[in-house]
Design a protein around this motif. Structure first.
Motif, PDB file in Angstrom:
ATOM      1  N   MET A   1       8.407  -9.929 -35.335  1.00 42.50           N
ATOM      2  CA  MET A   1       6.960  -9.823 -35.266  1.00 42.50           C
ATOM      3  C   MET A   1       6.443  -9.950 -33.835  1.00 42.50           C
ATOM      4  O   MET A   1       5.403  -9.387 -33.485  1.00 42.50           O
ATOM      5  N   THR A   2       7.179 -10.689 -33.016  1.00 41.19           N
ATOM      6  CA  THR A   2       6.770 -10.827 -31.616  1.00 41.19           C
ATOM      7  C   THR A   2       6.890  -9.493 -30.890  1.00 41.19           C
ATOM      8  O   THR A   2       5.986  -9.087 -30.155  1.00 41.19           O
ATOM      9  N   GLN A   3       8.006  -8.790 -31.104  1.00 38.36           N
ATOM     10  CA  GLN A   3       8.187  -7.504 -30.441  1.00 38.36           C
ATOM     11  C   GLN A   3       7.159  -6.492 -30.922  1.00 38.36           C
ATOM     12  O   GLN A   3       6.611  -5.712 -30.124  1.00 38.36           O
ATOM     13  N   LEU A   4       6.865  -6.505 -32.221  1.00 30.75           N
ATOM     14  CA  LEU A   4       5.847  -5.599 -32.743  1.00 30.75           C
ATOM     15  C   LEU A   4       4.495  -5.860 -32.084  1.00 30.75           C
ATOM     16  O   LEU A   4       3.760  -4.928 -31.734  1.00 30.75           O
ATOM     17  N   ARG A   5       4.182  -7.131 -31.904  1.00 33.34           N
ATOM     18  CA  ARG A   5       2.912  -7.483 -31.283  1.00 33.34           C
ATOM     19  C   ARG A   5       2.896  -7.107 -29.807  1.00 33.34           C
ATOM     20  O   ARG A   5       1.884  -6.599 -29.293  1.00 33.34           O
ATOM     21  N   LEU A   6       4.005  -7.319 -29.118  1.00 31.67           N
ATOM     22  CA  LEU A   6       4.084  -6.939 -27.711  1.00 31.67           C
ATOM     23  C   LEU A   6       3.929  -5.431 -27.556  1.00 31.67           C
ATOM     24  O   LEU A   6       3.305  -4.955 -26.601  1.00 31.67           O
ATOM     25  N   ASN A   7       4.503  -4.677 -28.492  1.00 25.44           N
ATOM     26  CA  ASN A   7       4.357  -3.219 -28.454  1.00 25.44           C
ATOM     27  C   ASN A   7       2.893  -2.825 -28.594  1.00 25.44           C
ATOM     28  O   ASN A   7       2.410  -1.904 -27.913  1.00 25.44           O
ATOM     29  N   GLN A   8       2.183  -3.521 -29.473  1.00 26.96           N
ATOM     30  CA  GLN A   8       0.752  -3.244 -29.649  1.00 26.96           C
ATOM     31  C   GLN A   8      -0.027  -3.581 -28.380  1.00 26.96           C
ATOM     32  O   GLN A   8      -0.891  -2.816 -27.935  1.00 26.96           O
ATOM     33  N   LEU A   9       0.290  -4.725 -27.797  1.00 32.02           N
ATOM     34  CA  LEU A   9      -0.440  -5.184 -26.619  1.00 32.02           C
ATOM     35  C   LEU A   9      -0.206  -4.292 -25.404  1.00 32.02           C
ATOM     36  O   LEU A   9      -1.082  -4.155 -24.541  1.00 32.02           O
ATOM     37  N   SER A  10       0.997  -3.715 -25.314  1.00 36.01           N
ATOM     38  CA  SER A  10       1.339  -2.925 -24.129  1.00 36.01           C
ATOM     39  C   SER A  10       1.008  -1.444 -24.280  1.00 36.01           C
ATOM     40  O   SER A  10       1.143  -0.675 -23.337  1.00 36.01           O
ATOM     41  N   ALA A  11       0.568  -1.043 -25.468  1.00 35.98           N
ATOM     42  CA  ALA A  11       0.227   0.361 -25.690  1.00 35.98           C
ATOM     43  C   ALA A  11      -1.048   0.724 -24.928  1.00 35.98           C
ATOM     44  O   ALA A  11      -1.873  -0.133 -24.607  1.00 35.98           O
ATOM     45  N   ILE A  12      -1.196   2.008 -24.629  1.00 32.92           N
ATOM     46  CA  ILE A  12      -2.369   2.494 -23.908  1.00 32.92           C
ATOM     47  C   ILE A  12      -2.983   3.675 -24.654  1.00 32.92           C
ATOM     48  O   ILE A  12      -2.405   4.185 -25.616  1.00 32.92           O
ATOM     49  N   ASP A  13      -4.140   4.098 -24.210  1.00 28.75           N
ATOM     50  CA  ASP A  13      -4.734   5.342 -24.687  1.00 28.75           C
ATOM     51  C   ASP A  13      -4.209   6.445 -23.768  1.00 28.75           C
ATOM     52  O   ASP A  13      -4.648   6.562 -22.619  1.00 28.75           O
ATOM     53  N   PHE A  14      -3.246   7.207 -24.270  1.00 26.97           N
ATOM     54  CA  PHE A  14      -2.588   8.217 -23.435  1.00 26.97           C
ATOM     55  C   PHE A  14      -3.604   9.186 -22.820  1.00 26.97           C
ATOM     56  O   PHE A  14      -3.427   9.650 -21.688  1.00 26.97           O
ATOM     57  N   SER A  15      -4.664   9.482 -23.555  1.00 24.15           N
ATOM     58  CA  SER A  15      -5.640  10.469 -23.079  1.00 24.15           C
ATOM     59  C   SER A  15      -6.389  10.007 -21.832  1.00 24.15           C
ATOM     60  O   SER A  15      -7.024  10.822 -21.155  1.00 24.15           O
ATOM     61  N   THR A  16      -6.317   8.710 -21.525  1.00 24.62           N
ATOM     62  CA  THR A  16      -7.035   8.200 -20.349  1.00 24.62           C
ATOM     63  C   THR A  16      -6.196   8.289 -19.074  1.00 24.62           C
ATOM     64  O   THR A  16      -6.705   8.021 -17.985  1.00 24.62           O
ATOM     65  N   LEU A  17      -4.926   8.642 -19.198  1.00 21.09           N
ATOM     66  CA  LEU A  17      -4.090   8.750 -18.003  1.00 21.09           C
ATOM     67  C   LEU A  17      -4.599   9.896 -17.119  1.00 21.09           C
ATOM     68  O   LEU A  17      -4.807  11.011 -17.611  1.00 21.09           O
ATOM     69  N   PRO A  18      -4.774   9.656 -15.823  1.00 21.14           N
ATOM     70  CA  PRO A  18      -5.210  10.714 -14.908  1.00 21.14           C
ATOM     71  C   PRO A  18      -4.031  11.628 -14.567  1.00 21.14           C
ATOM     72  O   PRO A  18      -3.379  11.473 -13.530  1.00 21.14           O
ATOM     73  N   LEU A  19      -3.752  12.575 -15.440  1.00 22.15           N
ATOM     74  CA  LEU A  19      -2.542  13.395 -15.308  1.00 22.15           C
ATOM     75  C   LEU A  19      -2.530  14.246 -14.039  1.00 22.15           C
ATOM     76  O   LEU A  19      -1.467  14.713 -13.625  1.00 22.15           O
ATOM     77  N   ASP A  20      -3.700  14.443 -13.435  1.00 24.80           N
ATOM     78  CA  ASP A  20      -3.739  15.189 -12.180  1.00 24.80           C
ATOM     79  C   ASP A  20      -3.091  14.398 -11.046  1.00 24.80           C
ATOM     80  O   ASP A  20      -2.820  14.952  -9.969  1.00 24.80           O
ATOM     81  N   GLN A  21      -2.838  13.109 -11.273  1.00 20.46           N
ATOM     82  CA  GLN A  21      -2.173  12.283 -10.257  1.00 20.46           C
ATOM     83  C   GLN A  21      -0.656  12.250 -10.451  1.00 20.46           C
ATOM     84  O   GLN A  21       0.044  11.520  -9.752  1.00 20.46           O
ATOM     85  N   ALA A  22      -0.171  13.017 -11.411  1.00 21.84           N
ATOM     86  CA  ALA A  22       1.258  13.017 -11.718  1.00 21.84           C
ATOM     87  C   ALA A  22       1.877  14.375 -11.418  1.00 21.84           C
ATOM     88  O   ALA A  22       1.194  15.405 -11.348  1.00 21.84           O
ATOM     89  N   ILE A  23       3.189  14.363 -11.239  1.00 30.39           N
ATOM     90  CA  ILE A  23       3.955  15.598 -11.077  1.00 30.39           C
ATOM     91  C   ILE A  23       4.247  16.145 -12.473  1.00 30.39           C
ATOM     92  O   ILE A  23       4.804  15.439 -13.319  1.00 30.39           O
ATOM     93  N   LYS A  24       3.876  17.386 -12.714  1.00 21.62           N
ATOM     94  CA  LYS A  24       4.046  17.996 -14.034  1.00 21.62           C
ATOM     95  C   LYS A  24       5.298  18.863 -14.056  1.00 21.62           C
ATOM     96  O   LYS A  24       5.467  19.744 -13.228  1.00 21.62           O
ATOM     97  N   HIS A  25       6.161  18.565 -15.017  1.00 23.87           N
ATOM     98  CA  HIS A  25       7.395  19.324 -15.167  1.00 23.87           C
ATOM     99  C   HIS A  25       7.478  19.803 -16.614  1.00 23.87           C
ATOM    100  O   HIS A  25       7.623  18.994 -17.535  1.00 23.87           O
ATOM    101  N   VAL A  26       7.379  21.127 -16.839  1.00 23.61           N
ATOM    102  CA  VAL A  26       7.393  21.697 -18.184  1.00 23.61           C
ATOM    103  C   VAL A  26       8.761  22.315 -18.467  1.00 23.61           C
ATOM    104  O   VAL A  26       9.263  23.116 -17.680  1.00 23.61           O
ATOM    105  N   LYS A  27       9.333  21.922 -19.599  1.00 25.43           N
ATOM    106  CA  LYS A  27      10.614  22.468 -20.029  1.00 25.43           C
ATOM    107  C   LYS A  27      10.429  23.158 -21.379  1.00 25.43           C
ATOM    108  O   LYS A  27       9.870  22.570 -22.305  1.00 25.43           O
ATOM    109  N   GLY A  28      10.888  24.397 -21.470  1.00 26.35           N
ATOM    110  CA  GLY A  28      10.747  25.140 -22.713  1.00 26.35           C
ATOM    111  C   GLY A  28       9.288  25.347 -23.057  1.00 26.35           C
ATOM    112  O   GLY A  28       8.461  25.661 -22.191  1.00 26.35           O
ATOM    113  N   ASN A  29       8.926  25.121 -24.331  1.00 23.13           N
ATOM    114  CA  ASN A  29       7.529  25.303 -24.735  1.00 23.13           C
ATOM    115  C   ASN A  29       6.644  24.129 -24.343  1.00 23.13           C
ATOM    116  O   ASN A  29       5.419  24.209 -24.432  1.00 23.13           O
TER     117      ASN A  29
END
Length: 242
Positions: A89-117
């Protein structure tokens, strides 16, 4: 960072037993006050009562999770295992606490590498001098139909910052990163606006990323450290299945 090296490291037992005693419900504010008195600083992020034997979950601002009773008469720095389900239960809770809203990541600040589709998407925070990042790079090279956003996150040495800046300024950022992280080809010296590197470091600190590589899946869950491609595929597949 606060740590409790002298305290119990695990709690693999049925906490439904009244091992620590039940007693009257404490006010969460009083638990916070008691914990901060113990630590000697305003270090508590949150306090919540658990369904296990009157334990209170205390999340520290450092990201650590510990447990105490209503009087803060003891502190448990370890794992709560549900004896019925055998779930950590501790690990499950830590996973919840460390999760983020992926959509808020500023992806323009990252290197984009597309493989396949590129339909499957992950983001990584990596230091160019991180040995486990180099191992991860070789694993990611084996994966298909995935888009990887790599945030350059130089936290290991001044040379990490230099390499990050040169890679970011390359004409083909994805190739420069792959050449270095997979094939150890030193990036050519280049000049451009590298303010993004500082912004990445600030972002990583905000997300409490203390080590590299750190991987975020599309549902916002976090994987800390190196994982082989097969394990990463399994994690991505589990998200798709839901």
């Amino acid at each position: 960072m606060f740590s409790f090296p002298g305290l119990a490291r695990a709690l693999p037992l049925a906490l439904s037993l009244s091992l620590f005693g039940a007693g009257a419900h404490a006010d969460e504010a009083s638990v916070r006050k008691g914990m901060e008195a113990f630590v000697g600083a305003p270090a508590v992020e949150s306090v919540a009562r658990t369904p296990y034997a009157g334990l209170y979950e205390v999340v520290l601002k450092s990201g650590e999770l510990v447990y105490t009773d209503e009087k803060v008469s003891f502190i448990v720095d370890g794992r709560v295992i549900d004896a019925q389900t055998r779930r950590d239960m501790t690990q499950l809770r830590l996973n919840q606490l460390s999760a983020i809203d992926f959509s808020t990541l500023p992806l323009d600040q990252a290197i984009k590498h597309v493989k396949g589709n590129g339909k499957r998407v992950i983001a990584t925070f990596e230091d160019p001098n991180c040995g486990y990042c180099k191992r991860l790079g070789k694993e990611l090279a084996q994966m298909k139909d995935v888009t990887v956003y790599t945030f350059l996150y130089p936290i290991l040495s001044p040379d990490s910052t230099t390499k990050s800046r040169d890679i970011w300024c390359a004409k083909d950022k994805a190739k420069a990163w792959s050449d270095w992280i997979v094939d150890a080809k030193v990036p050519a010296t280049a000049d451009c606006d590298t303010g993004v590197i500082d912004r990445n470091v600030a972002l990583g600190q905000k997300l409490k990323i203390n080590g590299t590589p750190t991987i975020f899946l599309s549902n916002g869950s976090r994987i800390g450290g190196y994982v082989p491609a097969a394990e990463l595929e399994k994690a991505i597949g589990a998200i798709a299945a839901k």
